[in-house]
Scaffold this active site. Structure first.
Site, mmCIF file in Angstrom:
data_model
loop_
_atom_site.group_PDB
_atom_site.id
_atom_site.type_symbol
_atom_site.label_atom_id
_atom_site.label_comp_id
_atom_site.label_asym_id
_atom_site.label_seq_id
_atom_site.Cartn_x
_atom_site.Cartn_y
_atom_site.Cartn_z
ATOM 1 N N GLY A 23 0.820 -1.223 0.000
ATOM 2 C CA GLY A 23 0.000 0.000 0.000
ATOM 3 C C GLY A 23 0.848 1.265 0.000
ATOM 4 O O GLY A 23 2.065 1.223 -0.183
ATOM 5 N N LEU B 213 -4.102 -6.835 -1.270
ATOM 6 C CA LEU B 213 -4.260 -5.950 -2.438
ATOM 7 C C LEU B 213 -5.653 -5.330 -2.514
ATOM 8 O O LEU B 213 -6.104 -4.941 -3.582
ATOM 9 C CB LEU B 213 -3.918 -6.692 -3.747
ATOM 10 C CG LEU B 213 -2.505 -7.284 -3.826
ATOM 11 C CD1 LEU B 213 -2.302 -7.974 -5.178
ATOM 12 C CD2 LEU B 213 -1.430 -6.212 -3.630
ATOM 13 N N SER B 214 -6.341 -5.220 -1.358
ATOM 14 C CA SER B 214 -7.680 -4.623 -1.395
ATOM 15 C C SER B 214 -7.598 -3.123 -1.667
ATOM 16 O O SER B 214 -8.522 -2.541 -2.212
ATOM 17 C CB SER B 214 -8.435 -4.883 -0.089
ATOM 18 O OG SER B 214 -7.787 -4.228 0.972
ATOM 19 N N SER C 57 -3.299 6.071 14.315
ATOM 20 C CA SER C 57 -3.635 7.327 13.635
ATOM 21 C C SER C 57 -3.958 8.403 14.653
ATOM 22 O O SER C 57 -4.483 8.119 15.737
ATOM 23 C CB SER C 57 -4.861 7.081 12.764
ATOM 24 O OG SER C 57 -5.437 8.297 12.367
ATOM 25 N N THR D 125 -6.317 10.125 14.509
ATOM 26 C CA THR D 125 -7.772 10.123 14.676
ATOM 27 C C THR D 125 -8.172 9.652 16.081
ATOM 28 O O THR D 125 -9.254 9.981 16.560
ATOM 29 C CB THR D 125 -8.447 9.254 13.589
ATOM 30 O OG1 THR D 125 -9.836 9.516 13.580
ATOM 31 C CG2 THR D 125 -8.217 7.782 13.799
ATOM 32 N N TYR E 177 -13.709 3.530 12.294
ATOM 33 C CA TYR E 177 -12.274 3.442 11.950
ATOM 34 C C TYR E 177 -11.421 3.855 13.147
ATOM 35 O O TYR E 177 -10.515 3.123 13.581
ATOM 36 C CB TYR E 177 -11.982 4.343 10.742
ATOM 37 C CG TYR E 177 -10.515 4.633 10.558
ATOM 38 C CD1 TYR E 177 -9.631 3.636 10.177
ATOM 39 C CD2 TYR E 177 -10.002 5.918 10.794
ATOM 40 C CE1 TYR E 177 -8.275 3.901 10.036
ATOM 41 C CE2 TYR E 177 -8.658 6.193 10.640
ATOM 42 C CZ TYR E 177 -7.789 5.180 10.274
ATOM 43 O OH TYR E 177 -6.451 5.432 10.146
ATOM 44 N N LYS F 244 -8.865 1.614 15.749
ATOM 45 C CA LYS F 244 -7.460 1.898 16.083
ATOM 46 C C LYS F 244 -7.288 1.958 17.606
ATOM 47 O O LYS F 244 -6.321 1.430 18.152
ATOM 48 C CB LYS F 244 -7.015 3.225 15.451
ATOM 49 C CG LYS F 244 -6.905 3.180 13.936
ATOM 50 C CD LYS F 244 -5.736 2.315 13.477
ATOM 51 C CE LYS F 244 -5.589 2.236 11.982
ATOM 52 N NZ LYS F 244 -4.629 1.226 11.527
ATOM 53 N N TYR G 29 -0.005 8.331 13.196
ATOM 54 C CA TYR G 29 0.316 9.176 12.044
ATOM 55 C C TYR G 29 -0.592 10.389 12.000
ATOM 56 O O TYR G 29 -1.794 10.277 12.200
ATOM 57 C CB TYR G 29 0.070 8.459 10.713
ATOM 58 C CG TYR G 29 0.657 7.088 10.530
ATOM 59 C CD1 TYR G 29 1.797 6.675 11.215
ATOM 60 C CD2 TYR G 29 0.071 6.211 9.621
ATOM 61 C CE1 TYR G 29 2.320 5.416 10.985
ATOM 62 C CE2 TYR G 29 0.592 4.952 9.401
ATOM 63 C CZ TYR G 29 1.710 4.552 10.095
ATOM 64 O OH TYR G 29 2.222 3.302 9.871
ATOM 65 N N ASN H 99 -8.919 12.331 0.621
ATOM 66 C CA ASN H 99 -7.915 13.179 1.255
ATOM 67 C C ASN H 99 -7.522 14.351 0.368
ATOM 68 O O ASN H 99 -7.531 14.263 -0.851
ATOM 69 C CB ASN H 99 -6.687 12.355 1.638
ATOM 70 C CG ASN H 99 -7.025 11.305 2.673
ATOM 71 O OD1 ASN H 99 -6.883 10.123 2.421
ATOM 72 N ND2 ASN H 99 -7.502 11.727 3.819
ATOM 73 N N ARG I 197 -4.030 21.206 9.224
ATOM 74 C CA ARG I 197 -3.559 19.838 9.494
ATOM 75 C C ARG I 197 -2.042 19.772 9.483
ATOM 76 O O ARG I 197 -1.368 20.589 8.858
ATOM 77 C CB ARG I 197 -4.073 18.855 8.423
ATOM 78 C CG ARG I 197 -5.572 18.669 8.380
ATOM 79 C CD ARG I 197 -6.080 17.931 9.615
ATOM 80 N NE ARG I 197 -7.526 17.713 9.558
ATOM 81 C CZ ARG I 197 -8.437 18.606 9.967
ATOM 82 N NH1 ARG I 197 -8.068 19.774 10.445
ATOM 83 N NH2 ARG I 197 -9.721 18.306 9.896
ATOM 84 N N ARG J 42 -17.261 19.470 6.384
ATOM 85 C CA ARG J 42 -17.480 18.025 6.256
ATOM 86 C C ARG J 42 -17.769 17.468 7.655
ATOM 87 O O ARG J 42 -17.081 17.828 8.619
ATOM 88 C CB ARG J 42 -16.214 17.398 5.662
ATOM 89 C CG ARG J 42 -16.294 15.931 5.356
ATOM 90 C CD ARG J 42 -15.096 15.449 4.561
ATOM 91 N NE ARG J 42 -13.831 15.574 5.287
ATOM 92 C CZ ARG J 42 -12.652 15.170 4.827
ATOM 93 N NH1 ARG J 42 -12.568 14.634 3.619
ATOM 94 N NH2 ARG J 42 -11.561 15.316 5.533
HETATM 95 N N1 UFG Z 1 -10.451 18.877 2.670
HETATM 96 C C1 UFG Z 1 -11.106 19.701 1.781
HETATM 97 N N2 UFG Z 1 -11.535 19.153 0.608
HETATM 98 C C2 UFG Z 1 -11.344 17.855 0.272
HETATM 99 C C3 UFG Z 1 -10.656 17.016 1.191
HETATM 100 C C4 UFG Z 1 -10.229 17.566 2.388
HETATM 101 O O1 UFG Z 1 -11.310 20.879 2.042
HETATM 102 O O2 UFG Z 1 -11.769 17.420 -0.805
HETATM 103 C C5 UFG Z 1 -9.939 19.454 3.945
HETATM 104 C C6 UFG Z 1 -10.539 18.813 5.181
HETATM 105 O O3 UFG Z 1 -11.751 19.431 5.524
HETATM 106 C C7 UFG Z 1 -9.407 19.017 6.196
HETATM 107 C C8 UFG Z 1 -8.136 18.938 5.353
HETATM 108 O O4 UFG Z 1 -8.554 19.202 4.015
HETATM 109 O O5 UFG Z 1 -9.487 20.314 6.737
HETATM 110 C C9 UFG Z 1 -7.468 17.576 5.402
HETATM 111 O O6 UFG Z 1 -8.414 16.568 5.072
HETATM 112 P P1 UFG Z 1 -7.973 15.072 4.754
HETATM 113 O O7 UFG Z 1 -9.216 14.336 4.347
HETATM 114 O O8 UFG Z 1 -6.832 15.056 3.805
HETATM 115 O O9 UFG Z 1 -7.408 14.538 6.133
HETATM 116 P P2 UFG Z 1 -8.104 14.446 7.580
HETATM 117 O O10 UFG Z 1 -7.308 15.314 8.499
HETATM 118 O O11 UFG Z 1 -9.548 14.691 7.529
HETATM 119 O O12 UFG Z 1 -7.905 12.899 7.939
HETATM 120 C C10 UFG Z 1 -6.679 12.213 7.748
HETATM 121 C C11 UFG Z 1 -6.997 10.748 7.528
HETATM 122 C C12 UFG Z 1 -7.586 10.171 8.779
HETATM 123 C C13 UFG Z 1 -6.620 10.398 9.903
HETATM 124 C C14 UFG Z 1 -6.306 11.845 10.079
HETATM 125 C C15 UFG Z 1 -5.268 11.994 11.137
HETATM 126 O O13 UFG Z 1 -7.905 10.596 6.434
HETATM 127 O O14 UFG Z 1 -7.816 8.795 8.612
HETATM 128 O O15 UFG Z 1 -5.824 12.381 8.847
HETATM 129 O O16 UFG Z 1 -4.848 13.285 11.319
HETATM 130 F F1 UFG Z 1 -7.139 9.937 11.039
#
Ligand code: UFG
Length: 337
Positions: A10, A33-34, A124, A126, A148, A152, A176, A198, A230, A291
């Site tokens: 992955g 490989l899912s 994570s 999370t 999810y 964890k 992470y 993401n 983030r 979101r």
């Molecule tokens: N965002 C957007 N538009 C998108 C996608 C994301 O504006 O299309 C924003 C989100 O609202 C957030 C930021 O971009 O403010 C980051 O979003 P991500 O989806 O990239 O990441 P997250 O922080 O929501 O979550 C990720 C992983 C989780 C993990 C977390 C740990 O997906 O599984 O980081 O910090 F737990």
């Protein structure tokens, strides 16, 4: 002696395997490989000029795990195999608990039967849920909000109980933050099967013309520009963190938890602007509603990993973006060219 990497084909797994091979470790991968592609394995070989042994299968397959531990002298396991999409987990809780929790139980049972008790586990940020404060420390309270995240947390708890019951276990839990970027070769990277959830993967697909525009989820957060903040970390730095965790495992029987992040937060708008500057690609975007489940700001206190693991993230946001774009532009359809 070899290192078994579950989920080694992955996104995070392939980068971790590259670093392990570069450090002259023998590597065995088990991956169903899912959410990975077998082509990643030939790319790993191309990058490192070394090969690893690959088993296609799930960590739920106890007979397969037994065979792997019987046929190879395994020293330690890096356990990355798992399902990882927050929203998906809300719709498929049984699948998430089965793969992430039952999968870890089966893996640990087989490890114990074969007297292999060194484990690095992929957790994570999370698990912190709504943070106590910023930056987030490993000792802060936890409280996941999705199946999810719960899965964890449950695994973290079961590993703590396992260590209490048998202190020969040597366990490192890595939490992470937001892994992004790709190997500098552009040969391996993040390859979402579906429309990316993401931010960085979504932006890359807008830049390459596969998606029309980015939706920025919320511009009314209590952050400097109103968009979510983030802690993005380069996947190669993250991979290095696993090697540091492995090195530390051999020196003491303990259980320890570390944040892996940079300790610095960037907003969605900062990411878009930096991406546009570096790549020269315009990223059309529009603001939409927040979101569900998103928090305003999230970044790590990384001092524990620095002190105890002698690890810190070195690669800049610019390098994260450059390498993400290098991978995406060389492989517009990921591994499915
Ligand atoms: N965002 C957007 N538009 C998108 C996608 C994301 O504006 O299309 C924003 C989100 O609202 C957030 C930021 O971009 O403010 C980051 O979003 P991500 O989806 O990239 O990441 P997250 O922080 O929501 O979550 C990720 C992983 C989780 C993990 C977390 C740990 O997906 O599984 O980081 O910090 F737990």
């Amino acid at each position: 002696m070899a290192i078994l990497v579950t989920g080694g084909a992955g996104y995070i797994g392939s980068h971790t395997v590259v670093e392990l091979l570069n450090a002259n470790q023998q590597v065995i991968i088990v991956d169903n490989l899912s959410n990975a592609n077998v082509i990643a394995l030939s790319r790993i070989e191309k990058i490192t000029a070394k090969s690893c042994i690959f088993y296609q299968g799930s960590v739920l397959n106890k007979a397969l795990l037994h065979k792997i531990f019987t046929d190879h002298a395994i020293e330690a396991v890096i356990h990355l195999a798992g399902l990882k999409a927050e929203a998906d987990s809300v719709c498929k809780p049984l699948q998430y608990y089965e793969t992430n929790v039952t999968g870890t139980i089966i893996l640990c049972q087989v490890m114990a039967e074969h007297q292999v008790k060194k484990l690095v586990f992929s957790s994570s940020a999370t698990v912190y849920g709504v943070p106590d404060g910023l930056p987030i420390k490993e000792t802060d309270s936890t409280g996941a909000t999705t199946p999810y995240g719960q899965s964890k947390l449950m695994v973290e708890q079961l590993l703590a109980d396992l260590h209490t019951a048998d202190n020969q276990w040597d366990i490192t839990i890595l939490r992470y933050f937001n892994p992004v970027g790709a190997h500098p070769s552009g040969l391996i990277g993040e390859d979402p099967c579906d429309i990316p959830n993401n931010l960085m993967a979504y932006i890359c697909q807008v830049a390459v013309g596969k998606l029309k525009e980015l939706q920025v989820f919320g511009n009314d957060y209590l952050t400097p520009d109103g968009t979510g903040v983030r802690d993005y970390i380069h996947v190669v730095d993250l991979a290095q963190g696993h090697l540091k965790a492995l090195a530390k495992l051999s020196s003491n029987s303990a259980i320890a938890t570390y944040n892996l992040g940079t300790g610095r937060g960037y907003s969605v708008i900062e990411i878009i602007n930096t991406f546009e500057q570096i790549t020269g690609k315009a990223i059309p975007y529009r603001f939409s509603a927040r979101r569900d489940g998103d928090l305003a700001a999230y970044f790590a206190d990384v001092s524990h990993a620095k002190t105890a693991l002698d690890w810190h993230a070195e690669l800049s946001l610019e390098t994260m973006i450059e390498s993400s774009w290098h991978w995406q532009s060389k492989n517009p359809n990921g591994y499915r060219n």
